[in-house]
Design a protein around this motif. Structure first.
Motif, PDB file in Angstrom:
ATOM      1  N   ASP A  20       0.233 -65.714  41.411  1.00 46.26           N
ATOM      2  CA  ASP A  20       1.286 -65.660  40.260  1.00 46.26           C
ATOM      3  C   ASP A  20       0.593 -64.033  39.302  1.00 46.26           C
ATOM      4  O   ASP A  20       2.159 -63.471  38.059  1.00 46.26           O
ATOM      5  CB  ASP A  20       0.783 -66.106  39.711  1.00 46.26           C
ATOM      6  N   THR A  21      -0.559 -63.335  39.946  1.00 46.94           N
ATOM      7  CA  THR A  21      -0.883 -62.324  38.801  1.00 46.94           C
ATOM      8  C   THR A  21      -0.715 -61.150  39.859  1.00 46.94           C
ATOM      9  O   THR A  21      -1.026 -59.689  39.530  1.00 46.94           O
ATOM     10  CB  THR A  21      -2.742 -62.649  38.972  1.00 46.94           C
ATOM     11  N   VAL A  22       0.261 -60.791  41.209  1.00 45.25           N
ATOM     12  CA  VAL A  22       0.419 -60.205  41.842  1.00 45.25           C
ATOM     13  C   VAL A  22       1.597 -59.486  41.581  1.00 45.25           C
ATOM     14  O   VAL A  22       2.607 -60.293  41.754  1.00 45.25           O
ATOM     15  CB  VAL A  22      -0.031 -60.580  43.120  1.00 45.25           C
ATOM     16  N   THR A  23       1.839 -57.944  41.308  1.00 48.45           N
ATOM     17  CA  THR A  23       2.608 -57.608  41.631  1.00 48.45           C
ATOM     18  C   THR A  23       3.525 -56.242  42.707  1.00 48.45           C
ATOM     19  O   THR A  23       2.188 -55.413  43.413  1.00 48.45           O
ATOM     20  CB  THR A  23       3.136 -57.178  39.807  1.00 48.45           C
ATOM     21  N   VAL A  24       4.239 -56.191  43.181  1.00 50.67           N
ATOM     22  CA  VAL A  24       4.716 -55.012  44.157  1.00 50.67           C
ATOM     23  C   VAL A  24       5.088 -54.148  44.074  1.00 50.67           C
ATOM     24  O   VAL A  24       6.570 -54.901  43.548  1.00 50.67           O
ATOM     25  CB  VAL A  24       4.590 -55.381  45.514  1.00 50.67           C
ATOM     26  N   ASP A  25       5.069 -52.963  43.463  1.00 54.24           N
ATOM     27  CA  ASP A  25       6.390 -52.036  43.349  1.00 54.24           C
ATOM     28  C   ASP A  25       6.173 -50.481  45.062  1.00 54.24           C
ATOM     29  O   ASP A  25       5.153 -50.318  44.488  1.00 54.24           O
ATOM     30  CB  ASP A  25       6.534 -51.328  41.752  1.00 54.24           C
ATOM     31  N   VAL A  26       6.733 -49.930  45.296  1.00 56.32           N
ATOM     32  CA  VAL A  26       7.342 -49.040  45.968  1.00 56.32           C
ATOM     33  C   VAL A  26       8.527 -48.082  45.896  1.00 56.32           C
ATOM     34  O   VAL A  26       9.188 -48.810  45.039  1.00 56.32           O
ATOM     35  CB  VAL A  26       7.975 -49.681  47.077  1.00 56.32           C
ATOM     36  N   ASN A  27       7.454 -46.783  45.338  1.00 56.96           N
ATOM     37  CA  ASN A  27       8.386 -45.913  44.818  1.00 56.96           C
ATOM     38  C   ASN A  27       8.938 -45.676  43.609  1.00 56.96           C
ATOM     39  O   ASN A  27       9.558 -45.505  42.788  1.00 56.96           O
ATOM     40  CB  ASN A  27       9.515 -45.118  45.867  1.00 56.96           C
ATOM     41  N   GLY A  28       8.014 -46.684  43.421  1.00 55.62           N
ATOM     42  CA  GLY A  28       8.069 -47.340  41.556  1.00 55.62           C
ATOM     43  C   GLY A  28       9.317 -48.767  41.445  1.00 55.62           C
ATOM     44  O   GLY A  28       9.706 -48.475  39.960  1.00 55.62           O
ATOM     45  N   ILE A  29       9.570 -48.921  42.089  1.00 56.32           N
ATOM     46  CA  ILE A  29      10.396 -50.051  41.756  1.00 56.32           C
ATOM     47  C   ILE A  29       9.986 -51.125  42.302  1.00 56.32           C
ATOM     48  O   ILE A  29       8.822 -51.633  43.675  1.00 56.32           O
ATOM     49  CB  ILE A  29      11.866 -49.772  43.424  1.00 56.32           C
ATOM     50  N   LEU A  30       9.910 -52.369  41.492  1.00 49.61           N
ATOM     51  CA  LEU A  30       9.205 -53.928  41.514  1.00 49.61           C
ATOM     52  C   LEU A  30       9.576 -54.565  42.517  1.00 49.61           C
ATOM     53  O   LEU A  30      11.013 -54.485  42.515  1.00 49.61           O
ATOM     54  CB  LEU A  30       9.247 -54.247  40.282  1.00 49.61           C
ATOM     55  N   TYR A  31       9.138 -55.276  43.559  1.00 48.34           N
ATOM     56  CA  TYR A  31      10.447 -56.612  44.128  1.00 48.34           C
ATOM     57  C   TYR A  31       9.586 -57.694  43.930  1.00 48.34           C
ATOM     58  O   TYR A  31       8.844 -57.884  43.428  1.00 48.34           O
ATOM     59  CB  TYR A  31       9.847 -55.643  45.621  1.00 48.34           C
ATOM     60  N   ASP A  32      10.492 -58.231  44.240  1.00 48.46           N
ATOM     61  CA  ASP A  32       9.746 -59.378  44.216  1.00 48.46           C
ATOM     62  C   ASP A  32       8.975 -60.907  45.715  1.00 48.46           C
ATOM     63  O   ASP A  32       9.451 -60.374  46.297  1.00 48.46           O
ATOM     64  CB  ASP A  32      11.205 -60.601  44.437  1.00 48.46           C
ATOM     65  N   GLY A  54       9.027 -46.229  54.790  1.00 50.96           N
ATOM     66  CA  GLY A  54       9.065 -45.099  55.407  1.00 50.96           C
ATOM     67  C   GLY A  54       7.068 -43.891  55.493  1.00 50.96           C
ATOM     68  O   GLY A  54       6.579 -44.392  54.523  1.00 50.96           O
ATOM     69  N   ALA A  55       7.421 -43.209  56.275  1.00 53.40           N
ATOM     70  CA  ALA A  55       6.131 -42.692  56.183  1.00 53.40           C
ATOM     71  C   ALA A  55       6.055 -42.576  54.986  1.00 53.40           C
ATOM     72  O   ALA A  55       6.487 -41.202  54.369  1.00 53.40           O
ATOM     73  CB  ALA A  55       5.806 -41.872  56.970  1.00 53.40           C
ATOM     74  N   GLY A  56       4.224 -42.417  53.822  1.00 52.26           N
ATOM     75  CA  GLY A  56       4.150 -41.656  52.731  1.00 52.26           C
ATOM     76  C   GLY A  56       5.215 -42.768  51.576  1.00 52.26           C
ATOM     77  O   GLY A  56       4.688 -41.993  50.453  1.00 52.26           O
ATOM     78  N   ASP A  57       5.718 -43.247  51.612  1.00 51.44           N
ATOM     79  CA  ASP A  57       5.600 -44.467  50.974  1.00 51.44           C
ATOM     80  C   ASP A  57       5.135 -44.852  49.687  1.00 51.44           C
ATOM     81  O   ASP A  57       4.002 -45.017  49.990  1.00 51.44           O
ATOM     82  CB  ASP A  57       6.617 -45.339  50.754  1.00 51.44           C
ATOM     83  N   LYS A  58       4.800 -44.760  48.260  1.00 51.57           N
ATOM     84  CA  LYS A  58       4.009 -45.245  47.237  1.00 51.57           C
ATOM     85  C   LYS A  58       3.941 -46.592  47.410  1.00 51.57           C
ATOM     86  O   LYS A  58       5.402 -47.312  46.288  1.00 51.57           O
ATOM     87  CB  LYS A  58       3.811 -44.404  46.202  1.00 51.57           C
ATOM     88  N   VAL A  59       3.212 -47.215  47.642  1.00 52.59           N
ATOM     89  CA  VAL A  59       3.093 -48.802  47.502  1.00 52.59           C
ATOM     90  C   VAL A  59       1.416 -48.910  46.117  1.00 52.59           C
ATOM     91  O   VAL A  59       0.425 -48.945  46.374  1.00 52.59           O
ATOM     92  CB  VAL A  59       2.572 -49.487  48.639  1.00 52.59           C
ATOM     93  N   LEU A  60       2.256 -49.266  45.677  1.00 57.87           N
ATOM     94  CA  LEU A  60       1.032 -49.894  44.418  1.00 57.87           C
ATOM     95  C   LEU A  60       1.547 -51.272  43.936  1.00 57.87           C
ATOM     96  O   LEU A  60       2.273 -52.247  44.033  1.00 57.87           O
ATOM     97  CB  LEU A  60       1.393 -49.503  42.561  1.00 57.87           C
ATOM     98  N   ILE A  61       0.220 -51.694  44.375  1.00 55.96           N
ATOM     99  CA  ILE A  61      -0.455 -53.261  44.373  1.00 55.96           C
ATOM    100  C   ILE A  61      -1.084 -53.707  43.308  1.00 55.96           C
ATOM    101  O   ILE A  61      -2.301 -52.922  43.160  1.00 55.96           O
ATOM    102  CB  ILE A  61      -0.534 -54.084  45.343  1.00 55.96           C
ATOM    103  N   ARG A  62      -0.680 -54.302  41.948  1.00 55.57           N
ATOM    104  CA  ARG A  62      -1.184 -54.765  41.299  1.00 55.57           C
ATOM    105  C   ARG A  62      -1.905 -56.118  41.083  1.00 55.57           C
ATOM    106  O   ARG A  62      -1.033 -57.337  40.821  1.00 55.57           O
ATOM    107  CB  ARG A  62      -0.503 -54.140  39.638  1.00 55.57           C
ATOM    108  N   TYR A  63      -3.185 -56.815  40.636  1.00 56.79           N
ATOM    109  CA  TYR A  63      -3.923 -58.053  40.689  1.00 56.79           C
ATOM    110  C   TYR A  63      -4.561 -58.063  39.571  1.00 56.79           C
ATOM    111  O   TYR A  63      -5.536 -57.053  39.499  1.00 56.79           O
ATOM    112  CB  TYR A  63      -3.809 -58.165  42.028  1.00 56.79           C
ATOM    113  N   ILE A  64      -4.989 -59.527  39.298  1.00 57.59           N
ATOM    114  CA  ILE A  64      -6.350 -59.605  38.508  1.00 57.59           C
ATOM    115  C   ILE A  64      -6.895 -60.053  40.008  1.00 57.59           C
ATOM    116  O   ILE A  64      -7.091 -61.529  40.484  1.00 57.59           O
ATOM    117  CB  ILE A  64      -5.935 -60.914  37.438  1.00 57.59           C
ATOM    118  N   ARG A  65      -8.653 -59.652  39.984  1.00 53.35           N
ATOM    119  CA  ARG A  65      -9.202 -60.284  41.187  1.00 53.35           C
ATOM    120  C   ARG A  65      -9.959 -60.907  40.109  1.00 53.35           C
ATOM    121  O   ARG A  65     -10.320 -61.545  39.629  1.00 53.35           O
ATOM    122  CB  ARG A  65     -10.616 -58.703  41.360  1.00 53.35           C
ATOM    123  N   THR A  66     -10.933 -61.674  41.594  1.00 50.03           N
ATOM    124  CA  THR A  66     -11.484 -63.174  41.209  1.00 50.03           C
ATOM    125  C   THR A  66     -12.770 -62.709  40.813  1.00 50.03           C
ATOM    126  O   THR A  66     -13.242 -61.663  41.347  1.00 50.03           O
ATOM    127  CB  THR A  66     -11.097 -64.479  42.736  1.00 50.03           C
TER     128      THR A  66
END
Length: 66
Positions: A20-32, A54-66
């Motif tokens: 539940d601490t993980v979020t994923v956004d691609v090119n600035g758009i938050l996905y579910d 696509g090649a070069g898309d920016k994927v930002l994955i945020r999470y709280i690590r153990t």
């Protein structure tokens, strides 16, 4: 991450404290989670067939690590 063409798997450096601490956004758009991606241990898998990375898309994955 900077995605490769049609990339679907992203390996995190650590296992998140809780999925539940993980979020994923691609090119600035938050996905579910569940609809667009899943996570197992430290591997995020992109499951949104309507949007192919696509090649070069920016994927930002945020999470709280153990």
């Amino acid at each position: 991450f900077t995605a490769l063409l049609a990339q679907t798997v992203f390996t995190l450096g650590f296992v998140p404290l809780d999925n539940d601490t993980v979020t994923v956004d691609v090119n600035g758009i938050l996905y579910d989670d569940v609809v667009d991606w899943t996570i197992l241990a430290n591997v995020v898998t992109w499951t949104n067939a309507a949007f192919v990375m696509g090649a070069g898309d920016k994927v930002l994955i945020r999470y709280i690590r153990t």
